[in-house]
Design a protein around this motif. Structure first.
Motif, short mmCIF file in Angstrom:
data_model
loop_
_atom_site.label_atom_id
_atom_site.label_comp_id
_atom_site.label_asym_id
_atom_site.label_seq_id
_atom_site.Cartn_x
_atom_site.Cartn_y
_atom_site.Cartn_z
N LEU A 1 0.83 4.25 -2.86
CA LEU A 1 0.67 5.67 -2.56
C LEU A 1 1.86 6.47 -3.11
CD1 LEU A 1 -0.69 5.21 1.04
CD2 LEU A 1 -1.84 6.61 -0.67
N ILE B 1 -9.18 14.62 4.14
CA ILE B 1 -7.95 13.85 4.36
C ILE B 1 -8.27 12.66 5.24
CG2 ILE B 1 -5.68 13.90 5.45
CD1 ILE B 1 -5.34 16.71 4.44
N ILE B 2 -7.87 11.52 4.81
CA ILE B 2 -8.20 10.29 5.53
C ILE B 2 -7.54 10.29 6.90
CG2 ILE B 2 -6.27 8.90 4.67
CD1 ILE B 2 -8.32 6.60 4.31
N THR B 3 -8.24 9.75 7.88
CA THR B 3 -7.67 9.63 9.22
C THR B 3 -7.07 8.24 9.40
OG1 THR B 3 -9.68 8.76 10.20
CG2 THR B 3 -9.46 11.16 10.13
N GLU B 4 -6.34 8.10 10.47
CA GLU B 4 -5.75 6.80 10.74
C GLU B 4 -6.83 5.74 10.96
OE1 GLU B 4 -2.35 6.60 13.45
OE2 GLU B 4 -3.48 5.03 14.46
N GLN B 5 -7.87 6.12 11.69
CA GLN B 5 -8.94 5.14 11.92
C GLN B 5 -9.61 4.73 10.62
OE1 GLN B 5 -9.71 8.08 15.01
NE2 GLN B 5 -11.29 6.64 15.60
N GLN C 1 -6.89 -1.50 -0.92
CA GLN C 1 -6.53 -0.36 -0.07
C GLN C 1 -5.73 0.68 -0.84
OE1 GLN C 1 -5.07 -1.66 4.00
NE2 GLN C 1 -5.18 -3.65 3.00
N ALA C 2 -5.48 0.39 -2.10
CA ALA C 2 -4.62 1.27 -2.89
C ALA C 2 -5.33 2.59 -3.19
CB ALA C 2 -4.25 0.59 -4.20
N PRO C 3 -4.59 3.67 -3.25
CA PRO C 3 -5.23 4.95 -3.56
C PRO C 3 -5.87 4.95 -4.95
CG PRO C 3 -2.84 5.12 -3.70
CD PRO C 3 -3.14 3.79 -3.10
N HIS D 1 -0.21 7.64 7.55
CA HIS D 1 -0.98 6.67 8.34
C HIS D 1 -0.48 5.24 8.10
CE1 HIS D 1 -3.53 9.83 9.59
NE2 HIS D 1 -4.22 9.94 8.46
N THR E 1 -2.78 15.28 0.24
CA THR E 1 -3.76 14.27 0.65
C THR E 1 -3.12 12.89 0.67
OG1 THR E 1 -5.52 15.58 -0.35
CG2 THR E 1 -6.00 13.26 0.03
N SER F 1 -14.33 11.89 8.20
CA SER F 1 -14.31 13.09 9.04
C SER F 1 -13.76 14.29 8.30
CB SER F 1 -13.48 12.83 10.30
OG SER F 1 -12.16 12.49 9.94
N LEU G 1 1.47 6.86 -6.84
CA LEU G 1 0.46 7.84 -7.24
C LEU G 1 0.98 9.26 -7.05
CD1 LEU G 1 -2.42 8.37 -8.25
CD2 LEU G 1 -3.16 8.39 -5.86
N THR H 1 -8.17 4.67 7.79
CA THR H 1 -7.20 3.80 7.13
C THR H 1 -7.31 2.38 7.66
OG1 THR H 1 -5.72 5.72 6.97
CG2 THR H 1 -4.76 3.57 6.54
N ILE H 2 -7.45 2.28 8.97
CA ILE H 2 -7.60 0.95 9.59
C ILE H 2 -8.91 0.31 9.13
CG2 ILE H 2 -7.95 -0.23 11.79
CD1 ILE H 2 -6.02 1.87 13.03
N LEU I 1 1.16 2.58 10.81
CA LEU I 1 0.78 1.19 11.02
C LEU I 1 1.99 0.27 10.85
CD1 LEU I 1 -2.65 1.13 9.13
CD2 LEU I 1 -2.21 1.47 11.56
N HIS J 1 -2.20 10.23 3.85
CA HIS J 1 -2.59 8.82 3.83
C HIS J 1 -1.35 7.93 4.01
CE1 HIS J 1 -5.51 5.74 1.79
NE2 HIS J 1 -4.78 5.17 2.71
N THR K 1 0.84 -1.20 0.00
CA THR K 1 0.00 0.00 0.00
C THR K 1 0.88 1.25 0.00
OG1 THR K 1 -1.60 -1.28 1.28
CG2 THR K 1 -1.95 1.09 1.16
N LEU L 1 -10.42 0.79 6.36
CA LEU L 1 -10.24 0.33 4.97
C LEU L 1 -9.58 -1.05 4.94
CD1 LEU L 1 -8.91 3.33 2.85
CD2 LEU L 1 -11.05 2.07 2.53
#
Lengths: 490, 558
Positions: free
Chosen positions: A239, B80-84, B175-177, A260, A253, B77, A242, B86-87, A264, A257, A235, B89
Motif C-alpha cells: 500500500l 473506501i474499504i472498511t476494516e471488515q 491482498q495487495a492494492p 485498517h 483511499t 459499503s 502504491l 479488509t478482514i 490489524l 486501507h 500488505t 479479503l
C-alpha cells in the motif's frame, strides 16, 4: 428460516460467536481530551443502538400528538409513574429485575440533528448525529444522505480507555443486522463503521488465539502470529508503495486501507495481552447456521459481548440493532415490506381519525412486542453482568450501558426527546433507579403535552465522559443550547 | 435476509411521493460539442476502483485455476474499504492460497530447501498474472523482501519452510492494492487529446476482460498487450468482439439485465427473491417461482443479445418466454412445461405480453405484498428506462402500500393512487410518474394478468373494481400521447429514442463501471449513434469499448 426456529438456541449456537472490530488508536477530534487519570472504575462502556425509534408521541418540531387525530399518541417509553422513583413503563418491563441499576431519561434532544438536518430530521442525518452529537455534512445521493465530521462517543471512549487499560480490542462492535438507514458509529470524521453481523465470524475474530486462563503460550499460535505479522507488514508495504504512484484523491483511499492494515497489526501485537482471570472461552457457534434473522443473531451477539467483557478482551462493546419486523412473534399488524420501517410509519394512520384506525390494536401490539423483544437483549446482557462478581459487587456495577435510537417517533423522523436509557451503576457514580425528565414544561404538569428542553445528547455524552473520570466540559458540536453534563445524574 | 441498507430507496417509499423535493428535469445534460475531431473526445478523472466481490471471486478462481472454489466477499459499503472488508479479503486470500494453486507459478520443487532464485521467478510470474501486467522493479524488490523476511522469522520451531514463504508472498499479493484495485497509470502520448494519457496495452486488456468477463485477461489478451496489438481502436474493438462471442460474456449480460430491471437488493428494497408476498392471495408463490422469474428475464435478455442480433426492438416486444411449469401457469400458457424443473421456450399471448417489462420478474419486484404498485413501476420506467431524474420523496412520507379502496369506497389501486397523490405538492412528481405505471395495471402483484381487482372494505365486505390501463402519457418524454394497455406501452418504449439512448447510457455505465459524466459526451454520442443505426446492443457495447473511455485516462491532480 423455518428449520431453525425449532432448534434450541443452545444447539444453534454451540457456543458464542460475535464480531469483533477493534478500533485503531486514532486521535479523536471530538471531546476535549486531557491526560487520563488512573481511576479503574467504571471500567466499561456499552452501547445498544436500536434503529427506528420507539413508541413515542414526539414529533420533530417539538410538539406531541395527543392520540385523537390521525396519528397514534402512545408513549410506551415513559415510566408508569411521572415521579423520580422509577416505575417501569411498558417497553422496559423485561428489565424489572434490574430496576435499581436503571436511569430512564426523557426530554433530551439530539440537537445536532434538529439544527442541521433538512426537514428538521431525516434518516441519514439522525443516524450520523445520534452518537456523535457532531457536525454532519450532506453526501451525494439526496437530502437524506449525510456523514459525520466527528467520531461517536463509543469510539472516543474506546481510544481513551485503551490507553488507560490496554486490551486486545479497543472495541468489539457487533450488529444484529436488519434494515436500517446507516450506522451511527463513526471512528473519526467521515469514517463510519459497521459491526460484524455474523456471530460465527465474530467469534473467530474475537476469540481466535485466546487461551483459557492458566494455559501458557501455544507454540502453534505464536508461529501463526509471526507469519500473519509478516503478511500484514507485506500488505502495508504494498500500500505504501502504491501511494507513491497515484493521485491525491486515490491516496486518501489507499491511506484508509493502510490504516485498517495497521489496526490489524496493532491488534495482533495486542493479542499477547493476558486474558482476565476466570476467562472461559465460549463454544464455537455453528458456522453453518443461518444467522440472518435477528431472532438468532441478536441473542448470539449478546452472548459474545458478555464473554468478551468477562475475558477482559475489551473495554467497549456495541450492538447495532437493525430495524427488523419481529415476524417470529406473529405480529397481528402486517406491515408493508417486512421491515420495521413500515411498522413505524403506520403510527401516522392508526389514530382514531386515521385510515387504519380499525387496525390500531393490532398495530400497537405489534410495535410493543417488537420493542419489548429488543429490550430482552439488554435483559440478557444485564442478567449476565449482574452475576459476574467484580470487586465487592458485580460487573454490572462497573459498567455504563447506553441504550438509544436515532429517533423518538419513527414516522416523524423525530430526533426530539429521543429514547435514552442508562443502565449499570458506572462504579456507583450514577444514582440509578430513577426517572429524570428534562422537559421544562413537565415541572408544572408531568402529563403535559407541551415540550421545551435545553438538554441535548451533547450533555449526555459529556456526562458519560465525566463518570469515566474524563473531565470534559463539552462533547460534540456547537448546537447544544448549554454546555456541560446533564444535571442530576450523579 | 434483507440486506442491511444505507439509504432511503425511492422504491421503498414509492407508495407515496407526496411533497417530493426533486425537480422533474430534462434527460441528463450533455455538452453540445460537435465531436468532429479526436481532440473533442474527453474522459473524466476516475477514482481508484476496488474489484467488486464478483470480480474478486472470479479473478481468484481463474488465477489459481480453482473454478469451483467456494469463495465470497461482502458487498462493499462504499468506495473506501472498511476494516471488515479488509478482514474478509484476508480470509479470502487464505482460502485461495490454501488450494496451492499459486504454486504452479514456481519453477522448482516447493517442498524442498529454500531457493531464492526460484522465489524471484515465482514473484515475477505470479505477480504478473495477479497484477495483470509485469511487475515494476520496486514491486519485485518488495515481494522479495516479504519472502526473505518470512523465511528468516526468528525463534520458530520448526523454521519457516520454502513453501510457507511462497504462501506468505501469495497471501500478500492477493491482498495487495495492486491486485485488489484496478490501478491505471497510463502512458504519455503526444497524440492524445489534451490533458489525457493513453491507457497501456495491459490496462486495455484488463479493461476489456473485466468489462465483458468480469475477470482476468486471458492469455491471448496478454499476448496482444505484450506485442502492441491493442494500440488502435480497431485492435481494441477486434479483441472486444472476440470476448463478446465467448460464453464468458453471457454472465455479464445476465447481470446487466437483472440490474436494469431492479431485481437485486438495493438501498431500502429487497431483491426479487426476498420480497414478501401475501401467501393467502398468492398461494402458488414459492422461492422456486421467484428464481424462475429471474431466470426467465435473464435468459430472455441473453437470447435477444446473442441470438437475435442484440435487437432492442426485440427485447422490448418479443413474446418469447423461457418458463417452467409454475411460471407457465402464471402466464396462462397451455402445453408448455409442467414441472418446476423443466424449462422451455414458449410463446405468450401477444395481447397480454410483449417484451421484458411485461414479465413477472419486473412486475412482481415493483409491487407490494398484495397489490401492484403503479408508482413503483412508474418510477422505475421514469428513471431506468427513460433516464429522467427524480428527486427523493420527503423523509416522512407514508410508505404503507396502497390497497384498493378509500374510506370504505370501492376504488381500484389506480383510483386509490390518484386520490392519495392528488395534492399539489404530490403532483409535482406524480403527474409524471404515475402515468408511466398505469398501463401495467393489468398485472397483479405477482405479474399475473388481471382485468379486475378485488378489495376488502373496512366493514369486511369484498368488492370488485375494473382495471383501467388506459392513460395519456405526459409530455415530459417522447412517449407522450394516449396509450391503451401494457402492450401498447412497451411498443411505445421500443420506438422511443429516449429509451434507446437511455439503454446506451446504462451499457456505457455497466461496461465502464462508473457513472456517465459530461466529459463522456462524445464517446457516448458515438455509441448512441451506432446503436440507433444498428438496433444492436452488441454494436453498442463494442462502440463503448473502443471509445476514448477505454483508450484514455485523465490523471488525478498530485
Amino acid at each position: 428460516m423455518t428449520q431453525s426456529r425449532n432448534l434450541s438456541r443452545r444447539l444453534l449456537l454451540r457456543g458464542l460467536g460475535g464480531l469483533a472490530v477493534g478500533l485503531p488508536l486514532l486521535q479523536f477530534n471530538s471531546g476535549k481530551a486531557f491526560a487520563a487519570g488512573t481511576p479503574r472504575v467504571p471500567k466499561r462502556f456499552v452501547v445498544f443502538f436500536e434503529h427506528g425509534g420507539t413508541i413515542s408521541p414526539s414529533d420533530r418540531w417539538g410538539s406531541r400528538y395527543d392520540g385523537t387525530g390521525q396519528e397514534s399518541g402512545d408513549d410506551a417509553w415513559k415510566p408508569a409513574d411521572p415521579g423520580e422513583a422509577l416505575v417501569l413503563g411498558p417497553i422496559h418491563q423485561p428489565l424489572i429485575d434490574h430496576l435499581d441499576s436503571l436511569l430512564v431519561l426523557r426530554g433530551i434532544d439530539n440537537k445536532a440533528c434538529l439544527e442541521q438536518a433538512p426537514y428538521n430530521g431525516s434518516h441519514g442525518w439522525a443516524n450520523v448525529t445520534a452518537l456523535t452529537a457532531g457536525r454532519a455534512s450532506a453526501l451525494e445521493g439526496g437530502h437524506d444522505q449525510a456523514t459525520s465530521e466527528s467520531p461517536s462517543i463509543d469510539a472516543v471512549l474506546a481510544t481513551r480507555l485503551a490507553e488507560r487499560n490496554p486490551v486486545r480490542f479497543a472495541a468489539v462492535n457487533l450488529e444484529a443486522s436488519a434494515h436500517n438507514y446507516g450506522t451511527p458509529f463513526f471512528r473519526a470524521a467521515r469514517q463510519p463503521f459497521d459491526g460484524e453481523s455474523n456471530p460465527s465470524t465474530a467469534f473467530e475474530n474475537i476469540f481466535a488465539g485466546v487461551s483459557a486462563t492458566g494455559s501458557g503460550p501455544d507454540p502453534v499460535v505464536l508461529r501463526a502470529r509471526a507469519l500473519k505479522k509478516s503478511i500484514l507488514d507485506g500488505t502495508d508495504e504494498g500500500l505504501s508503495l502504491l501511494k507513491t504512484r497515484i493521485g491525491a484523491q486515490d491516496r486518501l483511499t489507499v491511506e484508509a486501507h493502510l490504516e485498517h492494515i495497521r489496526t490489524l497489526e496493532r491488534r495482533l501485537a495486542a493479542a499477547a495481552t493476558p486474558v482476565s482471570a476466570g476467562c472461559i472461552l465460549p463454544n464455537q457457534p455453528d458456522p453453518e447456521f443461518n444467522f440472518n434473522s435477528t431472532e438468532f443473531s441478536g441473542p448470539a451477539h449478546v452472548d459474545l459481548m458478555i464473554a468478551a467483557l468477562r475475558c477482559g478482551l475489551t473495554n467497549v462493546v456495541t450492538l447495532n440493532i437493525g430495524d427488523m419486523e419481529t415476524g417470529w412473534l406473529n405480529p397481528p399488524y402486517q406491515a408493508g415490506y417486512g421491515i420495521g420501517h413500515s411498522l413505524h410509519h403506520a403510527a401516522g394512520d392508526v389514530g382514531p381519525q386515521g385510515i387504519e384506525a380499525h387496525l390500531y390494536n393490532d398495530w400497537y401490539k405489534s410495535m410493543l412486542d417488537n420493542r419489548v423483544w429488543r429490550m430482552g437483549l439488554l435483559k440478557q446482557f444485564m442478567d449476565a453482568l449482574a452475576v459476574t462478581p467484580e470487586d465487592d459487587g458485580s460487573m454490572l456495577d462497573n459498567t455504563v450501558i447506553l441504550w438509544t435510537s436515532e429517533f423518538s417517533r419513527g414516522v416523524d423522523h423525530s430526533s426530539a426527546d429521543v429514547p435514552i436509557l442508562l443502565a449499570g451503576k458506572a462504579g456507583h457514580r450514577f444514582r440509578t433507579g430513577r426517572h429524570l425528565n428534562y422537559n421544562l414544561k413537565a415541572a408544572a404538569n408531568p402529563d403535559t403535552l407541551d415540550y421545551e428542553t435545553k438538554a441535548s445528547t451533547h450533555n449526555l455524552f459529556t456526562s458519560i465522559l465525566n463518570v469515566f473520570d474524563y473531565p470534559d466540559t463539552h462533547f460534540g458540536s456547537e448546537h447544544a443550547p448549554v454546555q456541560g453534563p446533564l444535571a442530576g445524574l450523579t | 435476509m434483507l440486506r442491511t441498507t444505507r439509504t432511503l430507496g425511492v422504491a421503498l417509499v414509492a407508495s407515496a411521493l407526496c411533497g417530493c423535493l426533486g425537480e422533474i428535469s430534462a434527460p441528463r445534460p450533455v455538452r453540445s460539442d460537435t465531436c468532429s475531431s479526436p481532440s473533442d473526445f474527453d474522459v473524466p478523472t476516475q477514482a481508484l476502483r476496488r474489484m467488486t466481490p464478483e470480480e474478486y471471486v472470479a479473478t481468484g478462481r481463474d488465477l489459481l485455476e480453482q473454478p469451483e472454489l467456494p469463495l465470497t466477499l461482502p458487498e462493499p459499503s462504499g468506495p473506501i474499504i472498511t476494516e471488515q472488508e479488509t478482514i474478509a479479503l484476508a480470509a479470502a486470500a487464505e482460502r485461495l492460497v490454501g488450494t496451492g494453486g499459486h504454486l504452479r507459478h514456481a519453477p522448482c520443487a516447493v517442498d524442498g530447501a529454500h531457493d531464492p532464485a526460484c522465489a524471484t521467478a515465482f514473484i515475477r510470474a505470479f505477480g504478473k498474472s495477479a497484477f495483470r501486467r509485469p511487475l515494476h522493479p520496486e514491486e519485485v524488490q518488495w515481494l522479495e523482501g516479504v519472502y526473505t523476511r518470512t523465511r528468516n522469522l526468528p525463534d520458530l520451531s520448526p523454521p519457516i519452510s520454502f513453501r510457507e514463504s511462497l504462501d506468505a508472498v501469495a497471501l500478500v499479493v492477493l491482498q495487495a492494492p495492486q491486485y485488489v484495485y484496478h490501478v491505471e497509470e497510463g502512458a504519455e502520448d503526444a497524440t492524445a487529446p489534451e490533458g489525457l494519457r493513453r491507457t497501456t496495452g495491459f490496462e486495455r486488456a484488463a479493461r476489456l476482460s473485466y468489462s465483458l468477463w468480469g475477470t482476468l485477461p486471458d492469455a491471448e489478451l496478454i499476448v496482444a498487450a505484450e506485442n502492441g496489438m491493442l494500440e488502435t481502436a480497431e485492435q481494441v474493438r477486434a479483441q472486444a468482439r472476440r470476448l463478446l462471442e465467448d460464453p464468458r460474456a453471457e454472465l455479464t449480460v445476465r447481470r446487466f439485465a437483472s440490474r436494469w430491471l431492479g431485481l437485486n437488493a438495493t438501498t431500502g428494497t429487497p431483491s426479487l427473491d426476498q420480497l414478501t408476498k401475501d401467501g393467502d392471495k398468492f398461494p402458488f408463490d414459492s422461492p422456486g417461482l421467484r428464481r424462475a422469474m429471474r431466470e426467465e428475464s435473464e435468459a430472455l435478455y441473453q437470447r435477444v443479445f446473442f441470438q437475435e442480433q442484440g435487437s432492442f426492438q426485440s427485447l422490448m416486444t418479443t413474446t418469447q418466454a423461457y418458463v417452467n411449469g409454475p411460471l407457465a401457469e402464471l402466464y396462462g400458457v397451455s402445453g408448455g412445461p409442467s414441472s418446476a424443473e423443466e424449462f422451455a421456450w414458449v410463446q405468450l399471448d401477444p395481447a397480454q405480453r410483449a417484451g421484458l417489462f411485461t414479465r413477472a420478474a419486473f412486475l412482481a419486484q415493483h409491487s407490494g405484498r398484495e397489490y401492484q404498485s403503479p408508482i413503483r413501476r412508474g418510477v422505475h420506467v421514469f428513471r431506468e428506462v427513460l433516464c429522467q431524474n427524480l428527486g427523493p420523496p420527503p423523509p416522512d412520507v407514508n410508505n404503507v402500500p396502497f390497497v384498493p379502496g378509500q374510506d370504505g369506497v370501492p376504488l381500484s389501486t389506480r383510483q386509490t393512487t390518484e386520490v392519495k397523490t392528488q395534492g399539489t405538492d404530490c403532483q409535482s412528481c406524480h403527474a409524471q410518474v404515475n402515468p408511466l405505471g398505469y398501463p401495467f395495471e393489468n398485472y397483479d402483484a405477482m405479474g399475473g394478468w388481471q382485468t379486475a381487482e378485488t378489495g376488502i372494505s373496512p366493514d369486511g365486505s369484498p368488492f370488485t373494481v375494473a382495471v383501467d390501463s388506459t392513460v395519456t402519457l405526459p409530455t415530459s418524454s417522447d412517449l407522450a400521447g394516449p396509450v391503451q394497455g401494457p402492450v401498447a406501452m412497451v411498443t411505445r418504449l421500443a420506438q422511443s429514442e429516449q429509451a434507446r439512448n437511455c439503454m446506451a447510457e446504462h451499457w456505457f455505465e455497466h461496461v465502464n463501471q462508473r457513472k456517465v459524466t459530461r466529459a463522456d459526451h462524445c464517446s457516448l454520442s458515438a455509441a448512441k449513434t451506432r446503436f440507433a443505426e444498428t438496433d444492436d446492443m452488441r454494436e453498442l457495447v463494442l462502440e463503448v469499448l473502443a471509445s476514448a473511455s477505454t483508450l484514455y485516462l485523465r490523471p488525478q491532480a498530485q
